[in-house]
Design an enzyme around this catalytic site. Sequence first.
Site, short mmCIF file in Angstrom:
data_model
loop_
_atom_site.label_atom_id
_atom_site.label_comp_id
_atom_site.label_asym_id
_atom_site.label_seq_id
_atom_site.Cartn_x
_atom_site.Cartn_y
_atom_site.Cartn_z
N ARG A 82 147.27 39.44 -100.13
CA ARG A 82 146.53 38.21 -100.42
C ARG A 82 146.60 37.87 -101.91
NH1 ARG A 82 140.75 39.35 -98.42
NH2 ARG A 82 141.35 41.34 -99.28
N ASN A 100 142.76 37.88 -94.59
CA ASN A 100 143.09 38.90 -93.60
C ASN A 100 142.48 38.50 -92.26
OD1 ASN A 100 144.43 40.60 -95.39
ND2 ASN A 100 142.62 41.81 -95.85
#
Length: 157
Positions: A82, A100
Amino acid sequence: MHQETEAGVFVSEGDKSRFAPKSSGRRVRMCAYLPGLTILVFSLSSFGGVVRSTAGLTMAEGHTLMSVDYEIFGKVQGVFFRKYTQAEGKRLGVVGWVQNTDQGTVQGQIQGPTVQVRVMQEWLKTKGSPKSRIDKAKFHNERVIPKLEYKDFQIVK
């Protein structure tokens, strides 16, 4: 030998040739043809050497803006995927988000000029974070948008 054109001066010295463009205060694309070799030199502005922020862009400014959703499969959690995705998005000047999922994937949305979105898609498919392993990338809900819906690229927790 010197031959002057509107764009500059073509100089021939023996078996060597070169082109000296006139300075107009702006960068232009330029081709130089050498015996047996063609060199195409792009200005920084046309090759992506300088990336400007796309925040606030609209189609009226001459850019086709697009939005695409994505989901990335593989070893993409616990490897700073990320964070790297956010950094790459900012570097490319696109906006959107990344998060996520409970299924062990990473999903999100990218918005920006088509060229930058395509570059980001390729990065998501092939590169990711250094310790990630990308098995598959799915892109869906691709659409042209009249303006950006986000101001920057966010990590959603």
